[in-house]
Design a protein around this motif. Structure first.
Motif, mmCIF file in Angstrom:
data_model
loop_
_atom_site.group_PDB
_atom_site.id
_atom_site.type_symbol
_atom_site.label_atom_id
_atom_site.label_comp_id
_atom_site.label_asym_id
_atom_site.label_seq_id
_atom_site.Cartn_x
_atom_site.Cartn_y
_atom_site.Cartn_z
ATOM 1 N N SER A 286 -3.984 6.586 3.182
ATOM 2 C CA SER A 286 -4.157 7.953 2.696
ATOM 3 C C SER A 286 -5.167 8.740 3.527
ATOM 4 C CB SER A 286 -4.612 7.937 1.229
ATOM 5 O OG SER A 286 -3.645 7.295 0.429
ATOM 6 N N LEU B 40 -11.755 6.456 -2.103
ATOM 7 C CA LEU B 40 -10.444 6.485 -2.755
ATOM 8 C C LEU B 40 -10.616 7.005 -4.176
ATOM 9 C CD1 LEU B 40 -7.402 5.782 -2.647
ATOM 10 C CD2 LEU B 40 -8.022 3.535 -3.555
ATOM 11 N N ALA C 277 -6.285 3.348 0.577
ATOM 12 C CA ALA C 277 -7.221 4.348 1.086
ATOM 13 C C ALA C 277 -6.946 4.632 2.562
ATOM 14 C CB ALA C 277 -8.661 3.874 0.887
ATOM 15 N N TYR D 272 0.790 -1.224 0.000
ATOM 16 C CA TYR D 272 0.000 0.000 0.000
ATOM 17 C C TYR D 272 0.829 1.283 0.000
ATOM 18 C CZ TYR D 272 1.077 -0.594 4.905
ATOM 19 O OH TYR D 272 1.741 -0.792 6.083
ATOM 20 N N THR E 148 -0.299 6.929 -5.558
ATOM 21 C CA THR E 148 0.301 5.899 -4.711
ATOM 22 C C THR E 148 0.888 4.773 -5.553
ATOM 23 O OG1 THR E 148 -1.286 6.443 -2.972
ATOM 24 C CG2 THR E 148 -0.138 4.326 -2.791
ATOM 25 N N ASP F 53 -12.250 3.289 1.735
ATOM 26 C CA ASP F 53 -12.072 2.647 0.438
ATOM 27 C C ASP F 53 -13.040 3.210 -0.601
ATOM 28 O OD1 ASP F 53 -10.932 0.806 -1.380
ATOM 29 O OD2 ASP F 53 -12.431 -0.708 -0.903
ATOM 30 N N SER G 148 -6.680 -1.580 -2.737
ATOM 31 C CA SER G 148 -7.309 -0.264 -2.665
ATOM 32 C C SER G 148 -7.708 0.097 -1.241
ATOM 33 C CB SER G 148 -8.514 -0.171 -3.608
ATOM 34 O OG SER G 148 -9.565 -1.004 -3.175
ATOM 35 N N HIS G 149 -8.195 -0.872 -0.491
ATOM 36 C CA HIS G 149 -8.607 -0.583 0.889
ATOM 37 C C HIS G 149 -7.416 -0.103 1.710
ATOM 38 C CE1 HIS G 149 -11.068 -0.864 4.505
ATOM 39 N NE2 HIS G 149 -9.969 -1.322 5.084
ATOM 40 N N ILE H 35 -5.607 9.720 -6.052
ATOM 41 C CA ILE H 35 -4.858 9.135 -4.932
ATOM 42 C C ILE H 35 -4.344 7.752 -5.305
ATOM 43 C CG2 ILE H 35 -5.019 8.269 -2.566
ATOM 44 C CD1 ILE H 35 -7.089 10.497 -2.046
ATOM 45 N N ASN H 36 -5.188 6.960 -5.933
ATOM 46 C CA ASN H 36 -4.790 5.599 -6.305
ATOM 47 C C ASN H 36 -3.605 5.623 -7.271
ATOM 48 O OD1 ASN H 36 -4.748 2.821 -6.583
ATOM 49 N ND2 ASN H 36 -6.903 2.644 -7.092
#
Length: 150
Positions: A54, A61, A51, A26, A69, A58, A47-48, A65-66
């Protein structure tokens, strides 16, 4: 190692009756740590976890951001030469092609998890639409120079 060769390597890790279980990461630190483990053949964003790291849920998100990262993670694991598959949630609606284009530009990214649950409608995509979304991803992959089928 070229991303195309890495994609073929990633595919070779999928063997009948012996599922590939990539380790979820992550951030840069988790990515470098896992990539350094010899038995870790492939990595996957979650993703969880992205998120939460961040500071958002989730469901909140964003694509921005995804992708931010994922860029950091891909850069962190580049020296390892290990494949990365990305949790792209539902593809972010109308931004699917943009998201795929961004991911195709990153070293080590060779796969995605494209969910069939539409966050905008809180329902599953109809089968024909889900299949069309996969076709669109494959078309973009082919246009970027990855083989359509191997």
């Amino acid at each position: 190692m070229s991303t195309n060769i890495l994609a073929i390597t990633f595919k070779s890790l999928h063997k009948p009756h012996h599922p590939l279980i990539p380790t979820n990461i992550y951030d840069a630190r988790s990515a470098k740590t896992v990539a350094a483990i010899p038995s870790s053949a492939a990595l996957a964003t979650a993703s969880h976890a992205i998120a939460e790291a961040s500071g958002v849920n989730d469901d909140d998100l964003t694509l921005l951001i995804n992708l931010r990262t994922t860029r950091i993670i891909a850069s962190a694991i580049k020296p390892s030469g290990k494949p990365l598959t990305v949790d792209l949630q539902d593809g972010y609606g109308a931004h699917l092609e943009h998201a795929i284009g961004e991911l195709l530009s990153l070293d080590n990214v060779v796969g995605i998890n494209l969910e069939d649950f539409n966050r905008d409608t809180s329902d599953f995509f109809p089968p024909a639409e889900a299949a069309d979304r996969v076709r669109r991803v494959l078309l973009l992959r082919g246009t970027a120079g990855f083989p359509i089928s191997w």
